[in-house]
Design a protein around this motif. Structure first.
Motif, PDB file in Angstrom:
ATOM      1  N   MET A  23       0.118  73.568 -61.427  1.00 31.24           N
ATOM      2  CA  MET A  23      -0.580  73.331 -62.704  1.00 31.24           C
ATOM      3  C   MET A  23      -1.756  72.377 -62.518  1.00 31.24           C
ATOM      4  O   MET A  23      -2.827  72.576 -63.066  1.00 31.24           O
ATOM      5  CB  MET A  23       0.376  72.719 -63.736  1.00 31.24           C
ATOM      6  N   ARG A  24      -1.504  71.337 -61.767  1.00 29.64           N
ATOM      7  CA  ARG A  24      -2.565  70.344 -61.521  1.00 29.64           C
ATOM      8  C   ARG A  24      -3.739  71.005 -60.794  1.00 29.64           C
ATOM      9  O   ARG A  24      -4.893  70.796 -61.131  1.00 29.64           O
ATOM     10  CB  ARG A  24      -1.994  69.179 -60.698  1.00 29.64           C
ATOM     11  N   TYR A  25      -3.414  71.820 -59.818  1.00 37.76           N
ATOM     12  CA  TYR A  25      -4.464  72.448 -59.020  1.00 37.76           C
ATOM     13  C   TYR A  25      -5.243  73.486 -59.837  1.00 37.76           C
ATOM     14  O   TYR A  25      -6.466  73.461 -59.874  1.00 37.76           O
ATOM     15  CB  TYR A  25      -3.850  73.122 -57.796  1.00 37.76           C
ATOM     16  N   ALA A  26      -4.506  74.374 -60.514  1.00 33.27           N
ATOM     17  CA  ALA A  26      -5.175  75.481 -61.185  1.00 33.27           C
ATOM     18  C   ALA A  26      -5.837  75.056 -62.494  1.00 33.27           C
ATOM     19  O   ALA A  26      -6.899  75.563 -62.843  1.00 33.27           O
ATOM     20  CB  ALA A  26      -4.182  76.609 -61.436  1.00 33.27           C
ATOM     21  N   TYR A  27      -5.227  74.137 -63.216  1.00 31.75           N
ATOM     22  CA  TYR A  27      -5.739  73.790 -64.555  1.00 31.75           C
ATOM     23  C   TYR A  27      -6.102  72.314 -64.687  1.00 31.75           C
ATOM     24  O   TYR A  27      -6.438  71.851 -65.771  1.00 31.75           O
ATOM     25  CB  TYR A  27      -4.703  74.163 -65.621  1.00 31.75           C
ATOM     26  N   TYR A  42       2.157  83.159 -62.107  1.00 30.15           N
ATOM     27  CA  TYR A  42       1.146  82.743 -61.147  1.00 30.15           C
ATOM     28  C   TYR A  42       0.207  81.708 -61.762  1.00 30.15           C
ATOM     29  O   TYR A  42      -0.152  81.804 -62.924  1.00 30.15           O
ATOM     30  CB  TYR A  42       0.264  83.927 -60.758  1.00 30.15           C
ATOM     31  N   ALA A  43      -0.189  80.753 -60.944  1.00 32.39           N
ATOM     32  CA  ALA A  43      -1.308  79.893 -61.317  1.00 32.39           C
ATOM     33  C   ALA A  43      -2.449  80.312 -60.397  1.00 32.39           C
ATOM     34  O   ALA A  43      -2.282  80.342 -59.181  1.00 32.39           O
ATOM     35  CB  ALA A  43      -0.954  78.438 -61.092  1.00 32.39           C
ATOM     36  N   SER A  57      -3.548  82.650 -55.487  1.00 37.85           N
ATOM     37  CA  SER A  57      -2.608  82.759 -56.589  1.00 37.85           C
ATOM     38  C   SER A  57      -1.283  82.166 -56.130  1.00 37.85           C
ATOM     39  O   SER A  57      -0.679  82.594 -55.147  1.00 37.85           O
ATOM     40  CB  SER A  57      -2.484  84.197 -57.067  1.00 37.85           C
ATOM     41  N   ILE A  58      -0.912  81.105 -56.810  1.00 35.53           N
ATOM     42  CA  ILE A  58       0.294  80.360 -56.429  1.00 35.53           C
ATOM     43  C   ILE A  58       1.446  80.861 -57.287  1.00 35.53           C
ATOM     44  O   ILE A  58       1.414  80.774 -58.512  1.00 35.53           O
ATOM     45  CB  ILE A  58       0.098  78.843 -56.655  1.00 35.53           C
ATOM     46  N   ALA A 148       1.202  64.991 -58.121  1.00 32.81           N
ATOM     47  CA  ALA A 148       0.746  65.950 -59.134  1.00 32.81           C
ATOM     48  C   ALA A 148       0.382  65.195 -60.402  1.00 32.81           C
ATOM     49  O   ALA A 148      -0.452  65.642 -61.184  1.00 32.81           O
ATOM     50  CB  ALA A 148       1.843  66.975 -59.421  1.00 32.81           C
ATOM     51  N   LYS A 149       0.989  64.023 -60.577  1.00 32.34           N
ATOM     52  CA  LYS A 149       0.737  63.242 -61.795  1.00 32.34           C
ATOM     53  C   LYS A 149      -0.688  62.683 -61.812  1.00 32.34           C
ATOM     54  O   LYS A 149      -1.421  62.868 -62.784  1.00 32.34           O
ATOM     55  CB  LYS A 149       1.751  62.097 -61.904  1.00 32.34           C
TER      56      LYS A 149
END
Ligand code: G3D
Ligand code: MG
Length: 198
Positions: A23-27, A42-43, A57-58, A148-149
């Motif tokens: 989530m952190r990476y994609a958005y 997928y993200a 695509s993760i 990720a935070k």
């Protein structure tokens, strides 16, 4: 310009932060309330490496790792993998061998990055950077620590994974394109013609 789509998987014990990293990476978002539904999702994120366009695509396990070591279909067609543990939970580190075996039994010679997540929880750390890095060295994989935070090193990890996947792909391509100098090719050209072009 060339373009590739790579599917990558993030594996490791439940709760280590796989969904949060994706989530952190994609958005560029860290949402503690985010709860993946059962199933897989997928993200997706696009990036450039030189003039090569890459879509990563993760694939997210959607929490299925809680029930069992995930099913082969999850790994199918993967170009690379992140194996994630939580630096504040020893058990997630001790289980790494099983995650590696699980992955390699399905995908051989796949590029892997070992990720120790949750570096923001400084006081709760139980696995040192050295332990993580020694383990990665023993396994022959690249090592990163992330949060990720805060987002620390998340982009770096994914860029690195895309890079090694691409390098591996190009190596394969070069090997495949190596001109074949077989006797068969020679015999196809009549002798007098070969002498003409000497
Ligand atoms: P998973 O997909 O591997 O199962 P999740 O893990 O991404 O769902 O994360 C599990 C829990 O750890 C979540 O908390 C999430 O917010 C938290 N988390 C993930 N990454 C980090 C991080 O880098 N730092 C900190 N401090 N927490 C993190 P909840 O409370 O929702 O279970
Ligand atoms: Mg998850």
């Amino acid at each position: 310009m060339s373009e590739f789509i790579f599917k990558v998987v993030a594996i490791g014990d439940g709760g280590v932060g796989k969904t949060s990293i994706a989530m952190r990476y994609a958005y560029d978002k860290f949402d503690p309330k985010y709860k993946a539904t059962i199933g897989v999702s997928y993200a997706v994120k696009k990036l450039f490496h030189g003039d090569t366009k890459i879509t990563l695509s993760i694939l997210d396990t959607g929490g299925q790792e809680m029930f069992d070591y995930i099913r082969p279909f999850y790994y199918k067609g993967s170009s690379g993998a992140l194996i994630v543990y939580d630096i504040t939970r020893k058990k997630s580190f001790n289980n790494l061998d099983r995650w590696f075996d699980n992955l390699y039994s399905q995908c051989r010679e796949i590029p892997v990055i070992l990720v120790g997540n949750k570096t923001d929880l400084i006081d709760e750390r139980v696995i040192s950077t050295e332990e993580g890095s020694n383990y990665a060295m023993q396994k022959g994989v690249i090592f990163y620590e992330t949060s990720a935070k805060t987002g620390d090193k998340v982009v770096d990890v994914m860029n690195e994974l895309a890079k090694v996947i691409l390098q591996k792909k190009e190596k394969v391509k070069v090997l495949a394109e190596k001109p074949r100098k077989t006797p068969r090719d020679k015999t196809r050209i009549p002798g007098f013609m070969r002498r003409l072009f000497k």
